[in-house]
Write a protein that holds these residues in place. Structure first.
Motif, PDB file in Angstrom:
ATOM      1  N   TYR A 157      -5.677  -3.611  -2.345  1.00 48.68           N
ATOM      2  CA  TYR A 157      -6.812  -3.707  -1.419  1.00 48.68           C
ATOM      3  C   TYR A 157      -7.280  -5.152  -1.285  1.00 48.68           C
ATOM      4  O   TYR A 157      -7.522  -5.639  -0.174  1.00 48.68           O
ATOM      5  CB  TYR A 157      -7.948  -2.808  -1.911  1.00 48.68           C
ATOM      6  CG  TYR A 157      -9.207  -2.961  -1.114  1.00 48.68           C
ATOM      7  CD1 TYR A 157      -9.319  -2.376   0.147  1.00 48.68           C
ATOM      8  CD2 TYR A 157     -10.287  -3.694  -1.598  1.00 48.68           C
ATOM      9  CE1 TYR A 157     -10.473  -2.516   0.889  1.00 48.68           C
ATOM     10  CE2 TYR A 157     -11.441  -3.841  -0.863  1.00 48.68           C
ATOM     11  CZ  TYR A 157     -11.542  -3.252   0.380  1.00 48.68           C
ATOM     12  OH  TYR A 157     -12.679  -3.392   1.116  1.00 48.68           O
ATOM     13  N   ILE A 158      -7.398  -5.855  -2.399  1.00 48.95           N
ATOM     14  CA  ILE A 158      -7.812  -7.257  -2.358  1.00 48.95           C
ATOM     15  C   ILE A 158      -6.783  -8.085  -1.600  1.00 48.95           C
ATOM     16  O   ILE A 158      -7.141  -8.941  -0.779  1.00 48.95           O
ATOM     17  CB  ILE A 158      -8.011  -7.804  -3.788  1.00 48.95           C
ATOM     18  CG1 ILE A 158      -9.226  -7.138  -4.430  1.00 48.95           C
ATOM     19  CG2 ILE A 158      -8.168  -9.324  -3.787  1.00 48.95           C
ATOM     20  CD1 ILE A 158      -9.351  -7.391  -5.910  1.00 48.95           C
ATOM     21  N   LEU A 204      -9.639 -11.295 -12.137  1.00 52.43           N
ATOM     22  CA  LEU A 204      -8.503 -10.377 -12.224  1.00 52.43           C
ATOM     23  C   LEU A 204      -7.211 -11.124 -12.496  1.00 52.43           C
ATOM     24  O   LEU A 204      -6.337 -10.639 -13.222  1.00 52.43           O
ATOM     25  CB  LEU A 204      -8.382  -9.558 -10.938  1.00 52.43           C
ATOM     26  CG  LEU A 204      -9.489  -8.537 -10.712  1.00 52.43           C
ATOM     27  CD1 LEU A 204      -9.321  -7.867  -9.366  1.00 52.43           C
ATOM     28  CD2 LEU A 204      -9.533  -7.523 -11.824  1.00 52.43           C
ATOM     29  N   LEU A 240      -5.103   3.139 -10.286  1.00 56.64           N
ATOM     30  CA  LEU A 240      -6.295   2.566  -9.681  1.00 56.64           C
ATOM     31  C   LEU A 240      -6.278   1.039  -9.696  1.00 56.64           C
ATOM     32  O   LEU A 240      -6.623   0.394  -8.708  1.00 56.64           O
ATOM     33  CB  LEU A 240      -7.549   3.083 -10.403  1.00 56.64           C
ATOM     34  CG  LEU A 240      -8.878   2.571  -9.882  1.00 56.64           C
ATOM     35  CD1 LEU A 240      -9.084   2.986  -8.437  1.00 56.64           C
ATOM     36  CD2 LEU A 240     -10.008   3.095 -10.749  1.00 56.64           C
ATOM     37  N   TYR A 241      -5.869   0.442 -10.797  1.00 62.46           N
ATOM     38  CA  TYR A 241      -5.852  -1.020 -10.909  1.00 62.46           C
ATOM     39  C   TYR A 241      -4.945  -1.632  -9.851  1.00 62.46           C
ATOM     40  O   TYR A 241      -5.327  -2.564  -9.150  1.00 62.46           O
ATOM     41  CB  TYR A 241      -5.397  -1.418 -12.316  1.00 62.46           C
ATOM     42  CG  TYR A 241      -5.405  -2.910 -12.563  1.00 62.46           C
ATOM     43  CD1 TYR A 241      -6.597  -3.594 -12.760  1.00 62.46           C
ATOM     44  CD2 TYR A 241      -4.223  -3.631 -12.614  1.00 62.46           C
ATOM     45  CE1 TYR A 241      -6.608  -4.951 -12.992  1.00 62.46           C
ATOM     46  CE2 TYR A 241      -4.222  -4.997 -12.846  1.00 62.46           C
ATOM     47  CZ  TYR A 241      -5.420  -5.645 -13.031  1.00 62.46           C
ATOM     48  OH  TYR A 241      -5.428  -7.000 -13.255  1.00 62.46           O
ATOM     49  N   SER A 278      -3.975  -0.223  -7.084  1.00 57.76           N
ATOM     50  CA  SER A 278      -4.552   0.082  -5.780  1.00 57.76           C
ATOM     51  C   SER A 278      -5.641  -0.938  -5.421  1.00 57.76           C
ATOM     52  O   SER A 278      -5.726  -1.388  -4.273  1.00 57.76           O
ATOM     53  CB  SER A 278      -5.134   1.493  -5.794  1.00 57.76           C
ATOM     54  OG  SER A 278      -5.797   1.768  -4.604  1.00 57.76           O
ATOM     55  N   CYS A 279      -6.453  -1.302  -6.392  1.00 58.54           N
ATOM     56  CA  CYS A 279      -7.494  -2.313  -6.162  1.00 58.54           C
ATOM     57  C   CYS A 279      -6.876  -3.676  -5.855  1.00 58.54           C
ATOM     58  O   CYS A 279      -7.351  -4.398  -4.971  1.00 58.54           O
ATOM     59  CB  CYS A 279      -8.411  -2.414  -7.374  1.00 58.54           C
ATOM     60  SG  CYS A 279      -9.423  -0.951  -7.615  1.00 58.54           S
ATOM     61  N   LEU A 280      -5.827  -4.027  -6.560  1.00 59.18           N
ATOM     62  CA  LEU A 280      -5.149  -5.293  -6.283  1.00 59.18           C
ATOM     63  C   LEU A 280      -4.558  -5.302  -4.880  1.00 59.18           C
ATOM     64  O   LEU A 280      -4.640  -6.305  -4.161  1.00 59.18           O
ATOM     65  CB  LEU A 280      -4.064  -5.552  -7.322  1.00 59.18           C
ATOM     66  CG  LEU A 280      -4.521  -5.790  -8.761  1.00 59.18           C
ATOM     67  CD1 LEU A 280      -3.319  -6.031  -9.659  1.00 59.18           C
ATOM     68  CD2 LEU A 280      -5.505  -6.926  -8.855  1.00 59.18           C
ATOM     69  N   SER A 295      -9.509 -13.984  -6.484  1.00 59.23           N
ATOM     70  CA  SER A 295      -9.967 -13.108  -7.570  1.00 59.23           C
ATOM     71  C   SER A 295      -9.616 -13.726  -8.914  1.00 59.23           C
ATOM     72  O   SER A 295      -8.730 -13.243  -9.630  1.00 59.23           O
ATOM     73  CB  SER A 295      -9.317 -11.733  -7.436  1.00 59.23           C
ATOM     74  OG  SER A 295      -9.615 -11.170  -6.196  1.00 59.23           O
ATOM     75  N   TYR A 345     -17.477  -2.848 -16.595  1.00 57.49           N
ATOM     76  CA  TYR A 345     -18.152  -1.897 -15.711  1.00 57.49           C
ATOM     77  C   TYR A 345     -19.429  -1.374 -16.360  1.00 57.49           C
ATOM     78  O   TYR A 345     -20.472  -1.274 -15.705  1.00 57.49           O
ATOM     79  CB  TYR A 345     -17.204  -0.741 -15.392  1.00 57.49           C
ATOM     80  CG  TYR A 345     -17.820   0.315 -14.518  1.00 57.49           C
ATOM     81  CD1 TYR A 345     -17.968   0.105 -13.157  1.00 57.49           C
ATOM     82  CD2 TYR A 345     -18.243   1.525 -15.054  1.00 57.49           C
ATOM     83  CE1 TYR A 345     -18.534   1.075 -12.346  1.00 57.49           C
ATOM     84  CE2 TYR A 345     -18.812   2.492 -14.258  1.00 57.49           C
ATOM     85  CZ  TYR A 345     -18.952   2.269 -12.910  1.00 57.49           C
ATOM     86  OH  TYR A 345     -19.521   3.226 -12.114  1.00 57.49           O
ATOM     87  N   THR A 374       0.952   2.054  -6.322  1.00 58.66           N
ATOM     88  CA  THR A 374      -0.410   1.740  -5.900  1.00 58.66           C
ATOM     89  C   THR A 374      -1.211   2.998  -5.597  1.00 58.66           C
ATOM     90  O   THR A 374      -2.424   3.009  -5.748  1.00 58.66           O
ATOM     91  CB  THR A 374      -0.427   0.811  -4.674  1.00 58.66           C
ATOM     92  OG1 THR A 374       0.306   1.418  -3.625  1.00 58.66           O
ATOM     93  CG2 THR A 374       0.146  -0.535  -5.004  1.00 58.66           C
ATOM     94  N   GLU A 429       0.804  -1.221   0.000  1.00 60.16           N
ATOM     95  CA  GLU A 429       0.000   0.000   0.000  1.00 60.16           C
ATOM     96  C   GLU A 429       0.836   1.270   0.000  1.00 60.16           C
ATOM     97  O   GLU A 429       0.408   2.295  -0.491  1.00 60.16           O
ATOM     98  CB  GLU A 429      -0.937  -0.005   1.199  1.00 60.16           C
ATOM     99  CG  GLU A 429      -2.031  -1.026   1.040  1.00 60.16           C
ATOM    100  CD  GLU A 429      -2.989  -0.981   2.188  1.00 60.16           C
ATOM    101  OE1 GLU A 429      -3.462   0.103   2.516  1.00 60.16           O
ATOM    102  OE2 GLU A 429      -3.252  -2.047   2.755  1.00 60.16           O
TER     103      GLU A 429
END
Length: 98
Positions: free
Chosen positions: A21-22, A38, A14-15, A17-19, A35, A59, A10, A5
């Protein structure tokens, strides 16, 4: 490591950052298991442009093109005050029923 993080990437993308987070949310679980979609994208799509285009299409189809269904909400005097006038009389509405 790329998905930490505090990594500058990250916070910039955005991509990633989402990874991250997961990864934080599902500690101890392999990414391909938590996931799979992804993971498949990261393994099979050759360019970031195609990843971005595919995620935008996903989306659009899964969020933007869905109609939101509101049910179990009571309109009236209490929670949601009904301020509109009906376009039909009660008799016209009953006649329109199948």
């Amino acid at each position: 490591y790329l998905l930490k993080e505090d990594n500058a990437l990250t916070s910039q993308f955005l991509y990633l950052s989402c990874l991250a987070y997961i990864r934080r949310l599902k500690r101890g679980v392999p990414f391909w298991e938590s996931s799979p979609m992804l993971h498949d994208i990261s393994q099979t799509v050759p360019t970031w442009q195609k990843v971005a285009a595919g995620l935008l299409r996903l989306y659009q189809g899964e969020v933007l093109e869905k109609r939101q269904v509101v049910q179990h909400l009571q309109f009236g005097n209490d929670l949601f005050r009904a301020t509109w006038k009906s376009s039909r009389t009660k008799e016209e509405a009953e006649e329109a029923l199948p």
